[in-house]
Write a protein that holds these residues in place. Structure first.
Motif, PDB file in Angstrom:
ATOM      1  N   PHE A   1     109.060   2.769  20.139  1.00 26.31           N
ATOM      2  CA  PHE A   1     108.847   2.476  18.725  1.00 26.31           C
ATOM      3  C   PHE A   1     110.143   2.684  17.958  1.00 26.31           C
ATOM      4  O   PHE A   1     110.931   3.579  18.273  1.00 26.31           O
ATOM      5  CB  PHE A   1     107.764   3.389  18.133  1.00 26.31           C
ATOM      6  N   SER A   2     110.325   1.876  16.922  1.00 29.39           N
ATOM      7  CA  SER A   2     111.502   1.966  16.073  1.00 29.39           C
ATOM      8  C   SER A   2     111.054   1.905  14.618  1.00 29.39           C
ATOM      9  O   SER A   2     110.156   1.139  14.278  1.00 29.39           O
ATOM     10  CB  SER A   2     112.450   0.807  16.377  1.00 29.39           C
ATOM     11  N   ALA A   3     111.665   2.714  13.777  1.00 27.29           N
ATOM     12  CA  ALA A   3     111.347   2.714  12.344  1.00 27.29           C
ATOM     13  C   ALA A   3     112.637   2.924  11.577  1.00 27.29           C
ATOM     14  O   ALA A   3     113.654   3.328  12.137  1.00 27.29           O
ATOM     15  CB  ALA A   3     110.337   3.801  12.016  1.00 27.29           C
ATOM     16  N   LEU A   4     112.596   2.673  10.305  1.00 28.24           N
ATOM     17  CA  LEU A   4     113.812   2.792   9.498  1.00 28.24           C
ATOM     18  C   LEU A   4     113.928   4.122   8.786  1.00 28.24           C
ATOM     19  O   LEU A   4     115.015   4.522   8.389  1.00 28.24           O
ATOM     20  CB  LEU A   4     113.847   1.658   8.469  1.00 28.24           C
ATOM     21  N   VAL A   5     112.820   4.816   8.594  1.00 26.63           N
ATOM     22  CA  VAL A   5     112.824   6.045   7.799  1.00 26.63           C
ATOM     23  C   VAL A   5     112.338   7.214   8.664  1.00 26.63           C
ATOM     24  O   VAL A   5     111.288   7.128   9.284  1.00 26.63           O
ATOM     25  CB  VAL A   5     111.915   5.896   6.562  1.00 26.63           C
ATOM     26  N   TYR A   6     113.123   8.283   8.686  1.00 27.32           N
ATOM     27  CA  TYR A   6     112.757   9.506   9.395  1.00 27.32           C
ATOM     28  C   TYR A   6     113.035  10.679   8.476  1.00 27.32           C
ATOM     29  O   TYR A   6     113.877  10.576   7.599  1.00 27.32           O
ATOM     30  CB  TYR A   6     113.567   9.635  10.689  1.00 27.32           C
ATOM     31  N   PRO A   7     112.382  11.822   8.631  1.00 26.29           N
ATOM     32  CA  PRO A   7     111.363  12.114   9.656  1.00 26.29           C
ATOM     33  C   PRO A   7     110.041  11.420   9.348  1.00 26.29           C
ATOM     34  O   PRO A   7     109.776  11.014   8.229  1.00 26.29           O
ATOM     35  CB  PRO A   7     111.209  13.637   9.577  1.00 26.29           C
ATOM     36  N   LYS A   8     109.224  11.322  10.385  1.00 23.65           N
ATOM     37  CA  LYS A   8     107.912  10.719  10.318  1.00 23.65           C
ATOM     38  C   LYS A   8     106.951  11.574  11.133  1.00 23.65           C
ATOM     39  O   LYS A   8     107.317  12.101  12.163  1.00 23.65           O
ATOM     40  CB  LYS A   8     107.977   9.341  10.971  1.00 23.65           C
ATOM     41  N   THR A   9     105.741  11.704  10.642  1.00 25.88           N
ATOM     42  CA  THR A   9     104.703  12.361  11.431  1.00 25.88           C
ATOM     43  C   THR A   9     103.851  11.261  12.052  1.00 25.88           C
ATOM     44  O   THR A   9     103.369  10.376  11.359  1.00 25.88           O
ATOM     45  CB  THR A   9     103.841  13.293  10.557  1.00 25.88           C
ATOM     46  N   ILE A  10     103.700  11.317  13.358  1.00 29.94           N
ATOM     47  CA  ILE A  10     102.949  10.324  14.114  1.00 29.94           C
ATOM     48  C   ILE A  10     101.630  10.952  14.551  1.00 29.94           C
ATOM     49  O   ILE A  10     101.604  12.091  15.027  1.00 29.94           O
ATOM     50  CB  ILE A  10     103.740   9.864  15.360  1.00 29.94           C
ATOM     51  N   ARG A  11     100.551  10.200  14.396  1.00 31.79           N
ATOM     52  CA  ARG A  11      99.230  10.638  14.860  1.00 31.79           C
ATOM     53  C   ARG A  11      98.747   9.626  15.891  1.00 31.79           C
ATOM     54  O   ARG A  11      98.795   8.424  15.656  1.00 31.79           O
ATOM     55  CB  ARG A  11      98.254  10.709  13.694  1.00 31.79           C
ATOM     56  N   ILE A  12      98.291  10.120  17.020  1.00 30.28           N
ATOM     57  CA  ILE A  12      97.782   9.274  18.099  1.00 30.28           C
ATOM     58  C   ILE A  12      96.327   9.634  18.321  1.00 30.28           C
ATOM     59  O   ILE A  12      95.984  10.818  18.446  1.00 30.28           O
ATOM     60  CB  ILE A  12      98.581   9.502  19.406  1.00 30.28           C
ATOM     61  N   GLU A  13      95.460   8.625  18.356  1.00 33.11           N
ATOM     62  CA  GLU A  13      94.038   8.822  18.626  1.00 33.11           C
ATOM     63  C   GLU A  13      93.677   8.008  19.863  1.00 33.11           C
ATOM     64  O   GLU A  13      93.878   6.799  19.901  1.00 33.11           O
ATOM     65  CB  GLU A  13      93.189   8.372  17.438  1.00 33.11           C
ATOM     66  N   SER A  14      93.153   8.679  20.866  1.00 30.57           N
ATOM     67  CA  SER A  14      92.781   8.039  22.121  1.00 30.57           C
ATOM     68  C   SER A  14      91.271   8.097  22.312  1.00 30.57           C
ATOM     69  O   SER A  14      90.659   9.141  22.105  1.00 30.57           O
ATOM     70  CB  SER A  14      93.471   8.749  23.295  1.00 30.57           C
ATOM     71  N   GLY A  15      90.700   6.978  22.727  1.00 31.20           N
ATOM     72  CA  GLY A  15      89.267   6.923  22.995  1.00 31.20           C
ATOM     73  C   GLY A  15      88.881   7.563  24.313  1.00 31.20           C
ATOM     74  O   GLY A  15      87.704   7.774  24.576  1.00 31.20           O
ATOM     75  N   SER A  16      89.865   7.869  25.153  1.00 31.43           N
ATOM     76  CA  SER A  16      89.573   8.569  26.407  1.00 31.43           C
ATOM     77  C   SER A  16      90.478   9.792  26.518  1.00 31.43           C
ATOM     78  O   SER A  16      91.534   9.870  25.870  1.00 31.43           O
ATOM     79  CB  SER A  16      89.759   7.640  27.610  1.00 31.43           C
ATOM     80  N   GLU A  17      90.066  10.748  27.327  1.00 32.79           N
ATOM     81  CA  GLU A  17      90.809  12.002  27.476  1.00 32.79           C
ATOM     82  C   GLU A  17      92.227  11.736  27.979  1.00 32.79           C
ATOM     83  O   GLU A  17      92.445  10.892  28.852  1.00 32.79           O
ATOM     84  CB  GLU A  17      90.081  12.915  28.449  1.00 32.79           C
ATOM     85  N   VAL A  18      93.183  12.462  27.438  1.00 36.80           N
ATOM     86  CA  VAL A  18      94.587  12.319  27.819  1.00 36.80           C
ATOM     87  C   VAL A  18      94.949  13.459  28.763  1.00 36.80           C
ATOM     88  O   VAL A  18      94.827  14.631  28.419  1.00 36.80           O
ATOM     89  CB  VAL A  18      95.501  12.334  26.579  1.00 36.80           C
ATOM     90  N   LEU A  19      95.388  13.083  29.981  1.00 31.67           N
ATOM     91  CA  LEU A  19      95.787  14.079  30.974  1.00 31.67           C
ATOM     92  C   LEU A  19      97.168  14.640  30.657  1.00 31.67           C
ATOM     93  O   LEU A  19      97.410  15.832  30.799  1.00 31.67           O
ATOM     94  CB  LEU A  19      95.772  13.469  32.368  1.00 31.67           C
ATOM     95  N   SER A  20      98.091  13.753  30.256  1.00 32.66           N
ATOM     96  CA  SER A  20      99.417  14.199  29.842  1.00 32.66           C
ATOM     97  C   SER A  20      99.988  13.184  28.861  1.00 32.66           C
ATOM     98  O   SER A  20      99.704  11.998  28.944  1.00 32.66           O
ATOM     99  CB  SER A  20     100.355  14.378  31.041  1.00 32.66           C
ATOM    100  N   GLY A  21     100.782  13.695  27.942  1.00 33.52           N
ATOM    101  CA  GLY A  21     101.409  12.834  26.958  1.00 33.52           C
ATOM    102  C   GLY A  21     102.730  13.424  26.518  1.00 33.52           C
ATOM    103  O   GLY A  21     102.851  14.640  26.358  1.00 33.52           O
ATOM    104  N   THR A  22     103.723  12.556  26.336  1.00 35.50           N
ATOM    105  CA  THR A  22     105.026  12.998  25.863  1.00 35.50           C
ATOM    106  C   THR A  22     105.562  12.027  24.820  1.00 35.50           C
ATOM    107  O   THR A  22     105.218  10.847  24.820  1.00 35.50           O
ATOM    108  CB  THR A  22     106.066  13.093  27.003  1.00 35.50           C
ATOM    109  N   VAL A  23     106.393  12.557  23.946  1.00 31.70           N
ATOM    110  CA  VAL A  23     107.178  11.752  23.019  1.00 31.70           C
ATOM    111  C   VAL A  23     108.639  12.080  23.300  1.00 31.70           C
ATOM    112  O   VAL A  23     109.015  13.260  23.312  1.00 31.70           O
ATOM    113  CB  VAL A  23     106.818  12.064  21.553  1.00 31.70           C
ATOM    114  N   THR A  24     109.435  11.047  23.532  1.00 32.48           N
ATOM    115  CA  THR A  24     110.856  11.231  23.751  1.00 32.48           C
ATOM    116  C   THR A  24     111.609  10.486  22.670  1.00 32.48           C
ATOM    117  O   THR A  24     111.406   9.291  22.488  1.00 32.48           O
ATOM    118  CB  THR A  24     111.267  10.682  25.144  1.00 32.48           C
TER     119      THR A  24
END
Length: 110
Positions: free
Chosen positions: A81-104
């Motif tokens: 993902f790319s955006a022009l304005v930072y900082p940003k708070t990102i919210r992720i909603e998954s319909g199924s259980e997440v075993l692992s997740g990372t943001v780099t």
């Protein structure tokens, strides 16, 4: 790289995580099964605990993801993902259980 900690929202039955990003970023998720995936954003750095409120109630806007990412995403989700304005708070909603997740963040690859 930041590990995402997903919490089940019992009101919506979705798994939710929030993270602050300060540069272009990649989200990588490994889930139990396919299911809906929604991504939201708001400008600024917010460190509230995830609770039963919806993204809209918390002041988030929907992120328009490219058409190549289906609503009913698969078990593995990996996208830049790319955006022009930072900082940003990102919210992720998954319909199924997440075993692992990372943001780099760009420039912070491990």
């Amino acid at each position: 790289m930041a590990d995402l900690r997903f919490t089940k929202n019992n009101d919506t039955q979705e798994y939710v995580a929030e993270v602050v990003v300060n540069a272009d970023f990649n989200i990588h998720l490994e889930r139990v099964s396919n299911g809906g995936l929604k991504i939201y954003q708001k400008n600024g750095e917010y460190a509230e605990a995830v609770d039963g409120r919806t993204a809209t109630e918390r002041g988030f806007d929907v992120v328009a993801v490219p058409n190549i990412i289906p609503y009913n995403s698969g078990i593995i989700f990996d996208y830049d993902f790319s955006a022009l304005v930072y900082p940003k708070t990102i919210r992720i909603e998954s319909g199924s259980e997440v075993l692992s997740g990372t943001v780099t963040e760009s420039g912070n690859e491990a």
